[in-house]
Write an enzyme that holds these catalytic residues in place. Structure first.
Site, PDB file in Angstrom:
ATOM      1  N   THR A   1      -1.514   7.180  -9.473  1.00  0.00           N
ATOM      2  CA  THR A   1      -0.485   7.317 -10.116  1.00  0.00           C
ATOM      3  C   THR A   1      -0.075   6.268 -11.102  1.00  0.00           C
ATOM      4  O   THR A   1       0.094   5.120 -10.789  1.00  0.00           O
ATOM      5  CB  THR A   1       0.739   7.940  -9.116  1.00  0.00           C
TER       6      THR A   1
ATOM      7  N   HIS B   1      -3.733  17.426  -2.225  1.00  0.00           N
ATOM      8  CA  HIS B   1      -3.038  16.255  -1.631  1.00  0.00           C
ATOM      9  C   HIS B   1      -2.407  16.605  -0.252  1.00  0.00           C
ATOM     10  O   HIS B   1      -1.376  17.280  -0.367  1.00  0.00           O
ATOM     11  CB  HIS B   1      -2.199  15.756  -2.683  1.00  0.00           C
TER      12      HIS B   1
ATOM     13  N   TYR C   1       3.765  13.682   1.537  1.00  0.00           N
ATOM     14  CA  TYR C   1       4.145  14.639   0.591  1.00  0.00           C
ATOM     15  C   TYR C   1       4.072  15.800   1.348  1.00  0.00           C
ATOM     16  O   TYR C   1       4.097  15.926   2.409  1.00  0.00           O
ATOM     17  CB  TYR C   1       3.331  14.558  -0.940  1.00  0.00           C
TER      18      TYR C   1
ATOM     19  N   ASN D   1       5.580   6.780   2.786  1.00  0.00           N
ATOM     20  CA  ASN D   1       6.823   7.539   2.352  1.00  0.00           C
ATOM     21  C   ASN D   1       7.426   8.006   3.751  1.00  0.00           C
ATOM     22  O   ASN D   1       7.897   9.199   4.047  1.00  0.00           O
ATOM     23  CB  ASN D   1       6.191   8.742   1.719  1.00  0.00           C
TER      24      ASN D   1
HETATM   25  C1  LIG Z   1      -0.841   2.343  -8.183  1.00  0.00           C
HETATM   26  C2  LIG Z   1      -1.166   3.191  -7.117  1.00  0.00           C
HETATM   27  C3  LIG Z   1      -0.914   4.487  -7.300  1.00  0.00           C
HETATM   28  C4  LIG Z   1      -1.573   5.519  -6.354  1.00  0.00           C
HETATM   29  N1  LIG Z   1      -1.510   7.005  -6.452  1.00  0.00           N
HETATM   30  C5  LIG Z   1      -1.784   7.684  -5.750  1.00  0.00           C
HETATM   31  C6  LIG Z   1      -1.661   9.133  -5.856  1.00  0.00           C
HETATM   32  O1  LIG Z   1      -1.533   9.684  -6.972  1.00  0.00           O
HETATM   33  N2  LIG Z   1      -2.386   9.794  -4.725  1.00  0.00           N
HETATM   34  C7  LIG Z   1      -2.974   9.376  -3.793  1.00  0.00           C
HETATM   35  O2  LIG Z   1      -3.314  10.187  -2.696  1.00  0.00           O
HETATM   36  N3  LIG Z   1      -2.862   8.262  -3.633  1.00  0.00           N
HETATM   37  C8  LIG Z   1      -2.341   7.368  -4.406  1.00  0.00           C
HETATM   38  N4  LIG Z   1      -2.491   6.068  -4.133  1.00  0.00           N
HETATM   39  C9  LIG Z   1      -3.166   5.458  -3.068  1.00  0.00           C
HETATM   40  C10 LIG Z   1      -4.656   5.220  -3.372  1.00  0.00           C
HETATM   41  O3  LIG Z   1      -5.578   6.157  -3.691  1.00  0.00           O
HETATM   42  C11 LIG Z   1      -5.540   4.476  -2.050  1.00  0.00           C
HETATM   43  O4  LIG Z   1      -5.231   5.381  -1.041  1.00  0.00           O
HETATM   44  C12 LIG Z   1      -4.926   2.913  -1.930  1.00  0.00           C
HETATM   45  O5  LIG Z   1      -4.900   2.211  -2.801  1.00  0.00           O
HETATM   46  C13 LIG Z   1      -5.901   2.351  -0.718  1.00  0.00           C
HETATM   47  O6  LIG Z   1      -6.993   2.259  -1.255  1.00  0.00           O
HETATM   48  P1  LIG Z   1      -7.732   0.647  -1.917  1.00  0.00           P
HETATM   49  O7  LIG Z   1      -7.510  -0.133  -0.667  1.00  0.00           O
HETATM   50  O8  LIG Z   1      -9.025   0.864  -2.318  1.00  0.00           O
HETATM   51  O9  LIG Z   1      -6.741   0.427  -2.858  1.00  0.00           O
HETATM   52  C14 LIG Z   1      -2.145   5.005  -5.050  1.00  0.00           C
HETATM   53  C15 LIG Z   1      -2.028   3.568  -5.017  1.00  0.00           C
HETATM   54  C16 LIG Z   1      -1.935   2.461  -5.942  1.00  0.00           C
HETATM   55  C17 LIG Z   1      -1.912   1.170  -5.859  1.00  0.00           C
END
Ligand SMILES: Cc1cc2nc3c(=O)[nH]c(=O)nc-3n(C[C@H](O)[C@H](O)[C@H](O)COP(=O)(O)O)c2cc1C
Length: 364
Positions: A27, A176, A181, A236
């Site tokens: 996001t 999702h 959520y 959340n």
């Molecule tokens: C800036 C930001 C926005 C995110 N937005 C979403 C989202 O829209 N939907 C979702 O399922 N997870 C969202 N996440 C979680 C990421 O998809 C992911 O699960 C999390 O960053 C862990 O993965 P990583 O260790 O590769 O960063 C968001 C994470 C970050 C940092």
């Protein structure tokens, strides 16, 4: 036996992905008027199109589904047309792209809800967390419990948004079902105290998400339908007293529906992978199609879990923010750039589309 690598082609349903690296949904709160994705989004996603698959930021299925300022929707013609610019830009670079469809449920604020109404939830229990609204962080509003006769409308919003996604040129959709959520609020008993057919037992708590998945599969086909879950994540402010039986059952039912992938956030979203005891391999065993793993992966961990047969695809979130060419950097063993936390949510091109590739860094 030769080692498998992340950099080989992979067949996801009828799609051929050029590698096993996936852009996790992120996001970024940059939608424009009417919650239409900004023209910058086409640039942002196409910059990352060398990933085998891109999953978009979470995208509302209805006005009621919104919980944060400036997140895009997929329920008006203008939004569909805006997303079409994105899918065309990604396809022009040979990429594949799914849209993540969400309803935030109780993680919202009256100022974001139609008519200033209360956010909706399985039960009238407020989450101890904040959302981003009116250009700042604020406590989420007190939710109201959904009436049972409102649920078919929510299922239909997901179905219609999935149809709109295909109209907009997406290769598929990700439902999702994670991160606290609406759909996860039904799954987890910390948020669901209902006494009707949608609460109480493991089967009842899984009912809404399974109805949504079935409706989407009927609309666009199982080959174009994936789901994201986060069995032990407290994201959340949500909790579950029985995640293993809940998610074992859910995944058995999802498998029966034949959906193309199961996307699993292993551990606390963006936090420790071992936040709570949970057997993720038990989910893998129950699901015959693609298992897409996420959370805290780097190249070594992904390669080792791939070769152990524990996952097929790997979604990277934070590493993709500052590295549009993450695939090339991982392949070359090049260093990864960081990102600026101040430009994550909202704003324009800065901290969004201006992160250079490695090649650009070296020529400047
Ligand atoms: C800036 C930001 C926005 C995110 N937005 C979403 C989202 O829209 N939907 C979702 O399922 N997870 C969202 N996440 C979680 C990421 O998809 C992911 O699960 C999390 O960053 C862990 O993965 P990583 O260790 O590769 O960063 C968001 C994470 C970050 C940092």
């Amino acid at each position: 036996m030769t080692e498998k690598t992340l950099f080989e082609a992979y067949k996801l349903g009828s799609l051929t992905l050029s590698n096993r690296v996936v852009l996790a949904p992120l996001t970024r709160n940059r939608a424009g008027a009417g919650l239409v994705p900004s023209p910058l989004a086409a640039t942002y996603y196409s910059q990352r199109a060398t990933a085998g698959l891109l999953i978009t930021e979470a995208t509302q299925v209805s006005a009621q589904a919104q919980g944060y300022q400036d997140t895009p929707g997929l329920y008006t013609q203008a939004q569909i047309d805006g997303w079409r610019q994105v899918t065309e830009a990604v396809h022009a670079k040979g990429g594949k792209i799914f849209v993540q469809l969400w309803h935030v449920g109780r993680i919202s604020h009256v100022d974001l809800q139609p008519g200033g109404g209360a956010p909706v939830a399985p039960s009238a229990i407020r989450a101890e967390t904040k959302t981003f609204v009116n250009n700042g962080f604020a406590e989420v509003s007190e939710p109201r419990a959904l009436e049972i006769d409102e649920l078919p409308g929510i299922v239909d919003d997901f179905r219609q948004a999935a149809a709109n996604a295909i109209d907009a040129g997406f290769d598929g959709v990700e439902i999702h079902g994670a991160n606290g959520y609406l759909l996860e609020q039904f799954l987890k008993d910390g948020a669901n105290r209902r006494t009707d057919a949608y609460g109480g037992t493991v089967e009842n708590r899984a009912r809404l998400v399974l109805e949504v998945v079935k409706a989407v599969v009927d609309e666009i086909g199982a080959e174009r339908t994936g789901i994201r879950i986060s069995p032990v994540s407290p994201a959340n402010a949500i909790s579950s007293s029985d995640p293993q039986p809940q998610f074992n059952y859910l995944v058995e039912q999802l498998d029966a529906l034949g959906i193309v992938y199961l996307h699993v956030v292993e551990g606390a979203t963006g936090g420790p992978r071992d936040v709570a005891p949970f057997d993720f391999d038990a989910l893998r065993k129950r699901f015959k199609n693609t298992y897409l793993a996420n959370n805290g992966y780097d190249l070594d961990l992904a390669t080792s879990r791939l070769n152990a047969g524990q996952a097929d695809l790997f979604a990277f979130g934070r590493p993709f923010i500052g590295n549009p060419d993450l695939v090339e950097r991982l392949k070359a063993g090049a260093p990864l750039a960081g990102f600026n936390p101040a430009t994550l949510y909202g704003g324009g091109a800065e901290g969004y589309t201006d992160y250079p590739t490695l090649a650009e860094t070296q020529t400047h």
